[in-house]
Write a protein that holds these residues in place. Structure first.
Motif, PDB file in Angstrom:
ATOM      1  N   LEU A 119     128.687 122.405  52.180  1.00 42.60           N
ATOM      2  CA  LEU A 119     129.600 123.508  52.498  1.00 42.60           C
ATOM      3  C   LEU A 119     130.986 122.984  52.851  1.00 42.60           C
ATOM      4  CD1 LEU A 119     127.171 125.802  54.520  1.00 42.60           C
ATOM      5  CD2 LEU A 119     127.984 126.121  52.169  1.00 42.60           C
ATOM      6  N   GLY A 120     131.041 121.832  53.485  1.00 50.22           N
ATOM      7  CA  GLY A 120     132.327 121.198  53.779  1.00 50.22           C
ATOM      8  C   GLY A 120     133.075 120.817  52.512  1.00 50.22           C
ATOM      9  N   LYS A 121     132.341 120.464  51.463  1.00 48.28           N
ATOM     10  CA  LYS A 121     132.983 120.156  50.183  1.00 48.28           C
ATOM     11  C   LYS A 121     133.656 121.395  49.611  1.00 48.28           C
ATOM     12  CE  LYS A 121     130.130 116.321  48.633  1.00 48.28           C
ATOM     13  NZ  LYS A 121     129.286 115.800  47.567  1.00 48.28           N
ATOM     14  N   ILE A 122     133.034 122.542  49.780  1.00 50.21           N
ATOM     15  CA  ILE A 122     133.646 123.787  49.305  1.00 50.21           C
ATOM     16  C   ILE A 122     134.958 124.026  50.041  1.00 50.21           C
ATOM     17  CG2 ILE A 122     133.376 126.298  49.197  1.00 50.21           C
ATOM     18  CD1 ILE A 122     130.363 125.786  48.756  1.00 50.21           C
ATOM     19  N   LEU A 123     134.958 123.770  51.337  1.00 54.21           N
ATOM     20  CA  LEU A 123     136.180 123.896  52.131  1.00 54.21           C
ATOM     21  C   LEU A 123     137.260 122.936  51.613  1.00 54.21           C
ATOM     22  CD1 LEU A 123     137.510 125.252  54.574  1.00 54.21           C
ATOM     23  CD2 LEU A 123     136.522 123.461  55.989  1.00 54.21           C
ATOM     24  N   VAL A 125     137.667 121.939  48.590  1.00 55.26           N
ATOM     25  CA  VAL A 125     138.201 122.489  47.338  1.00 55.26           C
ATOM     26  C   VAL A 125     139.284 123.521  47.643  1.00 55.26           C
ATOM     27  CG1 VAL A 125     137.635 123.920  45.322  1.00 55.26           C
ATOM     28  CG2 VAL A 125     136.130 122.018  45.967  1.00 55.26           C
ATOM     29  N   PHE A 126     139.035 124.357  48.658  1.00 58.41           N
ATOM     30  CA  PHE A 126     140.002 125.403  49.007  1.00 58.41           C
ATOM     31  C   PHE A 126     141.246 124.851  49.709  1.00 58.41           C
ATOM     32  CE2 PHE A 126     136.204 128.248  48.697  1.00 58.41           C
ATOM     33  CZ  PHE A 126     136.657 128.925  47.575  1.00 58.41           C
ATOM     34  N   THR A 127     141.241 123.595  50.087  1.00 59.12           N
ATOM     35  CA  THR A 127     142.440 122.962  50.672  1.00 59.12           C
ATOM     36  C   THR A 127     143.134 122.112  49.605  1.00 59.12           C
ATOM     37  OG1 THR A 127     141.189 121.053  51.460  1.00 59.12           O
ATOM     38  CG2 THR A 127     141.454 122.893  53.005  1.00 59.12           C
ATOM     39  N   PHE A 128     142.976 122.505  48.348  1.00 63.13           N
ATOM     40  CA  PHE A 128     143.590 121.794  47.228  1.00 63.13           C
ATOM     41  C   PHE A 128     143.172 120.324  47.199  1.00 63.13           C
ATOM     42  CE2 PHE A 128     146.392 125.329  48.357  1.00 63.13           C
ATOM     43  CZ  PHE A 128     146.353 126.046  47.176  1.00 63.13           C
ATOM     44  N   PHE A 129     141.911 120.075  47.535  1.00 62.52           N
ATOM     45  CA  PHE A 129     141.267 118.765  47.462  1.00 62.52           C
ATOM     46  C   PHE A 129     141.778 117.767  48.504  1.00 62.52           C
ATOM     47  CE2 PHE A 129     140.733 120.819  43.398  1.00 62.52           C
ATOM     48  CZ  PHE A 129     139.386 120.639  43.148  1.00 62.52           C
ATOM     49  N   ILE A 130     142.573 118.235  49.439  1.00 60.22           N
ATOM     50  CA  ILE A 130     143.075 117.348  50.488  1.00 60.22           C
ATOM     51  C   ILE A 130     141.909 116.803  51.323  1.00 60.22           C
ATOM     52  CG2 ILE A 130     144.451 117.261  52.617  1.00 60.22           C
ATOM     53  CD1 ILE A 130     146.373 119.237  51.219  1.00 60.22           C
ATOM     54  N   GLY A 131     140.878 117.620  51.521  1.00 62.20           N
ATOM     55  CA  GLY A 131     139.716 117.172  52.278  1.00 62.20           C
ATOM     56  C   GLY A 131     139.028 115.970  51.649  1.00 62.20           C
ATOM     57  N   PHE A 132     139.069 115.877  50.320  1.00 62.56           N
ATOM     58  CA  PHE A 132     138.490 114.724  49.628  1.00 62.56           C
ATOM     59  C   PHE A 132     139.399 113.506  49.732  1.00 62.56           C
ATOM     60  CE2 PHE A 132     136.591 118.307  47.213  1.00 62.56           C
ATOM     61  CZ  PHE A 132     135.251 118.018  47.422  1.00 62.56           C
ATOM     62  N   VAL A 133     140.694 113.733  49.556  1.00 59.13           N
ATOM     63  CA  VAL A 133     141.681 112.648  49.582  1.00 59.13           C
ATOM     64  C   VAL A 133     141.720 111.977  50.960  1.00 59.13           C
ATOM     65  CG1 VAL A 133     144.141 112.111  49.281  1.00 59.13           C
ATOM     66  CG2 VAL A 133     143.008 113.702  47.732  1.00 59.13           C
ATOM     67  N   LEU A 134     141.355 112.721  51.984  1.00 60.02           N
ATOM     68  CA  LEU A 134     141.319 112.175  53.340  1.00 60.02           C
ATOM     69  C   LEU A 134     140.523 110.868  53.397  1.00 60.02           C
ATOM     70  CD1 LEU A 134     141.894 112.579  56.389  1.00 60.02           C
ATOM     71  CD2 LEU A 134     139.806 113.948  56.484  1.00 60.02           C
ATOM     72  N   ALA A 135     139.478 110.756  52.582  1.00 60.91           N
ATOM     73  CA  ALA A 135     138.633 109.554  52.577  1.00 60.91           C
ATOM     74  C   ALA A 135     139.412 108.297  52.184  1.00 60.91           C
ATOM     75  CB  ALA A 135     137.443 109.741  51.641  1.00 60.91           C
ATOM     76  N   LEU A 147     133.355 114.429  58.090  1.00 62.99           N
ATOM     77  CA  LEU A 147     133.732 114.684  59.484  1.00 62.99           C
ATOM     78  C   LEU A 147     133.013 115.913  60.021  1.00 62.99           C
ATOM     79  CD1 LEU A 147     137.545 113.908  59.174  1.00 62.99           C
ATOM     80  CD2 LEU A 147     135.822 112.514  60.349  1.00 62.99           C
ATOM     81  N   LEU A 148     132.949 116.972  59.203  1.00 66.65           N
ATOM     82  CA  LEU A 148     132.281 118.208  59.644  1.00 66.65           C
ATOM     83  C   LEU A 148     130.781 118.005  59.850  1.00 66.65           C
ATOM     84  CD1 LEU A 148     134.074 120.819  57.353  1.00 66.65           C
ATOM     85  CD2 LEU A 148     134.373 120.530  59.815  1.00 66.65           C
ATOM     86  N   ALA A 149     130.155 117.260  58.955  1.00 67.94           N
ATOM     87  CA  ALA A 149     128.705 117.066  59.021  1.00 67.94           C
ATOM     88  C   ALA A 149     128.307 115.817  59.812  1.00 67.94           C
ATOM     89  CB  ALA A 149     128.124 116.983  57.609  1.00 67.94           C
ATOM     90  N   LYS A 150     129.306 115.075  60.289  1.00 71.62           N
ATOM     91  CA  LYS A 150     129.068 113.836  61.041  1.00 71.62           C
ATOM     92  C   LYS A 150     128.249 112.841  60.216  1.00 71.62           C
ATOM     93  CE  LYS A 150     129.657 116.068  65.382  1.00 71.62           C
ATOM     94  NZ  LYS A 150     129.135 116.993  66.297  1.00 71.62           N
ATOM     95  N   THR A 151     128.812 112.508  59.035  1.00 76.01           N
ATOM     96  CA  THR A 151     128.143 111.586  58.121  1.00 76.01           C
ATOM     97  C   THR A 151     129.103 110.475  57.696  1.00 76.01           C
ATOM     98  OG1 THR A 151     128.753 112.909  56.173  1.00 76.01           O
ATOM     99  CG2 THR A 151     126.622 113.382  57.199  1.00 76.01           C
ATOM    100  N   HIS A 152     128.509 109.420  57.156  1.00 74.11           N
ATOM    101  CA  HIS A 152     129.245 108.313  56.559  1.00 74.11           C
ATOM    102  C   HIS A 152     128.651 108.040  55.180  1.00 74.11           C
ATOM    103  CE1 HIS A 152     130.057 106.713  60.809  1.00 74.11           C
ATOM    104  NE2 HIS A 152     131.227 107.067  60.318  1.00 74.11           N
TER     105      HIS A 152
END
Length: 156
Positions: A119-123, A125-135, A147-152
């Protein structure tokens, strides 16, 4: 004498990018095949008249767009949640790149935690993929969904 702990190797952005590309390729091929089967079964009784009635096919496909979209989202969710919570702890793409997903304590993900990650991945996508680029910039290479799911995502 105690052995020093092996350092945790967080997955670099480029490996994660290749892994997700492999996963999306695999999922899209599988879902395209499933949707094509559904369309063929739906038109099985029509026989050769399908070519003559192309407008009806276009109308029927556009009317079934909602169910097809639902099938696609369900397919993605089940793939990612089931694979990340499995004994592998990885999707096929991550496995091919030598990566796996764990919680921040290094334990296997539960299905609920893997679902939250999806579900965090969907979020993202809606931030213009900035959530992915954060990595690419995070010290532990965590994306927004991590970060949302507390995973690595780690390397073997």
């Amino acid at each position: 004498m105690e052995q020093p702990a092996t350092p945790i190797r967080f997955a670099p952005f480029w490996k994660r990018l290749v892994a997700i590309a492999l996963d999306y390729l695999l999922i899209n091929v599988a879902l395209s095949f499933i949707i094509a089967l559904v369309v063929m079964v739906g038109w099985a009784g029509e026989g050769p008249t399908v070519v003559e009635r192309g407008d009806d096919l276009v109308r029927d496909l556009s009317e079934s767009f909602g169910p097809a979209q639902l099938l696609i989202v369900l397919g993605y969710w089940l793939y990612f949640a089931l694979m990340h919570s499995s004994a592998w702890g990885a999707t096929v793409g991550k496995r091919a790149m030598g990566l796996y997903v764990v919680d921040t304590d290094g334990h296997r993900l539960s299905f609920i935690q893997a679902t939250l990650r999806f579900l965090g991945k969907i979020l993202s996508v809606f931030t213009f993929f900035i959530g992915f680029v954060l990595a690419a910039f995070h010290p532990q290479h965590q994306a927004l969904h991590d970060l949302l799911a507390k995973t690595h995502v780690r390397e073997w």
